[in-house]
Design an enzyme around this catalytic site. Structure first.
Site, PDB file in Angstrom:
ATOM      1  N   HIS A  85      -0.693 -32.485 -30.306  1.00  0.00           N
ATOM      2  CA  HIS A  85       0.337 -33.446 -30.697  1.00  0.00           C
ATOM      3  C   HIS A  85       1.703 -32.816 -30.493  1.00  0.00           C
ATOM      4  CE1 HIS A  85       2.140 -36.839 -32.801  1.00  0.00           C
ATOM      5  NE2 HIS A  85       3.004 -35.933 -33.240  1.00  0.00           N
ATOM      6  N   ASP A 166       0.549 -45.272 -42.670  1.00  0.00           N
ATOM      7  CA  ASP A 166       1.555 -44.590 -41.852  1.00  0.00           C
ATOM      8  C   ASP A 166       2.207 -45.559 -40.869  1.00  0.00           C
ATOM      9  OD1 ASP A 166       2.964 -42.266 -40.698  1.00  0.00           O
ATOM     10  OD2 ASP A 166       1.859 -42.913 -38.941  1.00  0.00           O
ATOM     11  N   ARG A 173      10.590 -46.523 -42.007  1.00  0.00           N
ATOM     12  CA  ARG A 173      11.464 -45.339 -41.916  1.00  0.00           C
ATOM     13  C   ARG A 173      12.394 -45.460 -40.721  1.00  0.00           C
ATOM     14  NH1 ARG A 173       7.467 -40.905 -41.037  1.00  0.00           N
ATOM     15  NH2 ARG A 173       9.281 -39.584 -40.837  1.00  0.00           N
ATOM     16  N   SER A 188       2.933 -37.859 -41.889  1.00  0.00           N
ATOM     17  CA  SER A 188       2.723 -38.942 -40.925  1.00  0.00           C
ATOM     18  C   SER A 188       1.844 -38.456 -39.766  1.00  0.00           C
ATOM     19  CB  SER A 188       4.092 -39.414 -40.410  1.00  0.00           C
ATOM     20  OG  SER A 188       3.969 -40.183 -39.259  1.00  0.00           O
ATOM     21  N   LYS A 192      -2.764 -38.984 -39.297  1.00  0.00           N
ATOM     22  CA  LYS A 192      -3.430 -39.586 -38.131  1.00  0.00           C
ATOM     23  C   LYS A 192      -4.368 -38.592 -37.468  1.00  0.00           C
ATOM     24  CE  LYS A 192       0.731 -40.749 -36.911  1.00  0.00           C
ATOM     25  NZ  LYS A 192       2.026 -41.216 -36.497  1.00  0.00           N
TER      26      LYS A 192
HETATM   27  N1  URA Z   1       5.817 -38.765 -35.150  1.00  0.00           N
HETATM   28  C1  URA Z   1       5.061 -39.339 -36.101  1.00  0.00           C
HETATM   29  O1  URA Z   1       3.929 -39.720 -35.852  1.00  0.00           O
HETATM   30  N2  URA Z   1       5.585 -39.473 -37.326  1.00  0.00           N
HETATM   31  C2  URA Z   1       6.824 -39.054 -37.659  1.00  0.00           C
HETATM   32  O2  URA Z   1       7.226 -39.185 -38.795  1.00  0.00           O
HETATM   33  C3  URA Z   1       7.609 -38.453 -36.650  1.00  0.00           C
HETATM   34  C4  URA Z   1       7.076 -38.318 -35.407  1.00  0.00           C
END
Ligand code: URA
Length: 428
Positions: A85, A166, A173, A188, A192
């Site tokens: 990621h 999320d 957000r 966040s 995932k």
């Molecule tokens: N990527 C995400 O999945 N969440 C965030 O809060 C920032 C970047």
């Protein structure tokens, strides 16, 4: 137990208090079900931005977001799973060459990816510029692709039931100025990734003007929070801190980044994209407990074969022409010297204004739009030579994009010290 209510949870955090696990689960669950209102969650998110969260609160918040949906089960696949990621940057197309390289080394790569927002691009938008390619892959098909020894990698959108809290919170957000918070970003991302069920995870935490984290200290704090969350959840997790003051590669825009990734898979491509792809691939291969050298599968064409097979498996035609924008305009160097700064944020804003990115979730993007960089920091330039070419279908966007690029470029009399690409490492 005393009854819980949103206002007392908001005021407790506003005043610097530590929330209990019960309060966190209650508020995240209520927000997912719609009994905690958007304005209440926005106020709580802003209080978290200002007051922060303890390690225990971040872990409870992450667990509550995972519990808001279903966990995927990736056990029983024939080869070890490892995902990557990136916290997002400009020109960051690394997932495209990386997933086939790591799969060709013998690992399974379940790469749930996102779309671009604001000045940073999204992997799914880039791949959607390949005619026919589809981001939505049902879970059963995803397992089949991952189990297939000729494929072993899938890059797709997360299903609606993966950490739905999320999804809702991120949208909120984004429009309430509450993205830039280490506890909220860490929970966040990790909710995932943990819900996805990967056994190992490599985090690429970007640092610099084009990233969420502007300083190395902030990036290390975010990386540490995420590595702790992953490790506590039983996911082998490592983070690399990598530079994002300058865009990666020579393109920022959807189709043009696919073309650049294919160049890398064909054995060419910009040096920084190749270096980062191989560095991340080596970490992922090690996390998966394998010992194939990623440079070998890139050099002998196995990674390119994997890419073509992966694209076909998701409906795409790897040989088809990629979309191109209708109009171009080129920015020229104004003086002789050395390009000493090409600011990632400015290039990202320009690409976005040209139509490569979106202002709101769900907006369409122009697949051919973006910025081609003819010079990178450290290159000698002469007055009048092409520096950057803007591509768009909407020529009225040129003026705004050119203004962003004007502020993004510095030409100096002499060369500056190059910034290394890899700035640090956190984890086992
Ligand atoms: N990527 C995400 O999945 N969440 C965030 O809060 C920032 C970047």
């Amino acid at each position: 137990m005393t009854a819980l209510d949103a206002v007392s949870i908001i005021t407790a955090k506003r005043d610097g208090g530590e929330l209990s696990d019960a309060q966190i689960h209650w508020v995240v669950d209520g927000f997912t079900r719609g009994t905690v209102a958007d304005e209440q969650m926005s106020a709580l998110a802003m209080a978290i931005v200002w007051r922060g969260m303890t390690r225990r609160e971040i872990a409870a918040w992450t667990a509550a977001m995972i519990d808001s949906g279903q966990r995927m089960d990736l056990t029983g696949l024939p080869r070890p799973t490892v995902d990557k990621h990136s916290t997002g940057g400009v020109g960051d197309k690394i997932t495209l060459p990386l997933a086939p390289v790591v799969a060709a080394c013998g690992a399974t790569v379940p790469q749930l990816s996102g779309r671009g927002l604001g000045h940073t691009g999204g992997t799914l938008d880039k791949l959607e510029s390949i005619p026919g390619w589809r981001a939505d892959v049902p879970v059963s098909r995803m397992r089949d692709i991952l189990a297939d020894p000729r494929l072993g990698a899938v890059v797709c959108a997360a299903g609606a039931d993966l950490a739905p809290a999320d999804r809702r919170l991120y949208a909120l957000r984004d429009v309430t100025g509450t993205v830039e918070s280490i506890p909220l970003i860490a929970s966040s991302i990790m909710s995932k990734k943990i819900a996805e069920g990967t056994a190992a995870l490599l985090l690429d935490v970007k640092v610099g003007s084009g990233a969420f984290m502007k300083t190395l200290d902030e990036a290390r704090e975010l990386a540490t929070a995420m590595v702790e969350l992953g490790t506590d959840a039983g996911v082998r997790t490592v983070a690399l801190l990598t530079a994002m003051d300058t865009p990666l590669g020579r393109t920022a825009g959807n189709a043009m980044e696919v073309a650049e990734s294919v160049e890398v898979l064909a054995g060419g491509g910009p040096a920084d994209v190749v270096e980062l792809t191989l560095t991340l691939a080596r970490e992922m291969v090690a996390l998966a407990g394998l010992d194939t050298d990623p440079a070998d599968v890139l050099a002998d064409g196995r990674a390119m074969d994997r890419w073509r097979a992966m694209v076909r498996a998701q409906g795409g035609d790897p040989e088809a022409a990629l979309p191109a924008a209708k109009h171009t305009e080129t920015v020229l160097a104004t003086t002789d010297g050395v390009l000493s700064r090409l600011d990632a944020y400015g290039v990202g804003i320009a690409a976005w204004r040209l139509g490569a990115g979106r202002a709101r979730q769900g907006d369409p993007v122009q697949l051919g739009a973006g910025v081609v960089m003819h010079a990178k920091p450290g290159d000698a330039v002469t007055a009048g030579q092409p520096l950057l070419t803007m591509h768009t279908d909407t020529p009225e966007a040129f003026a705004g994009a050119a203004a962003a690029l004007d502020d993004a470029v510095t030409i100096a009399p002499t060369t500056a010290e190059p910034i290394p690409l890899i700035l640090g490492r956190v984890g086992c």
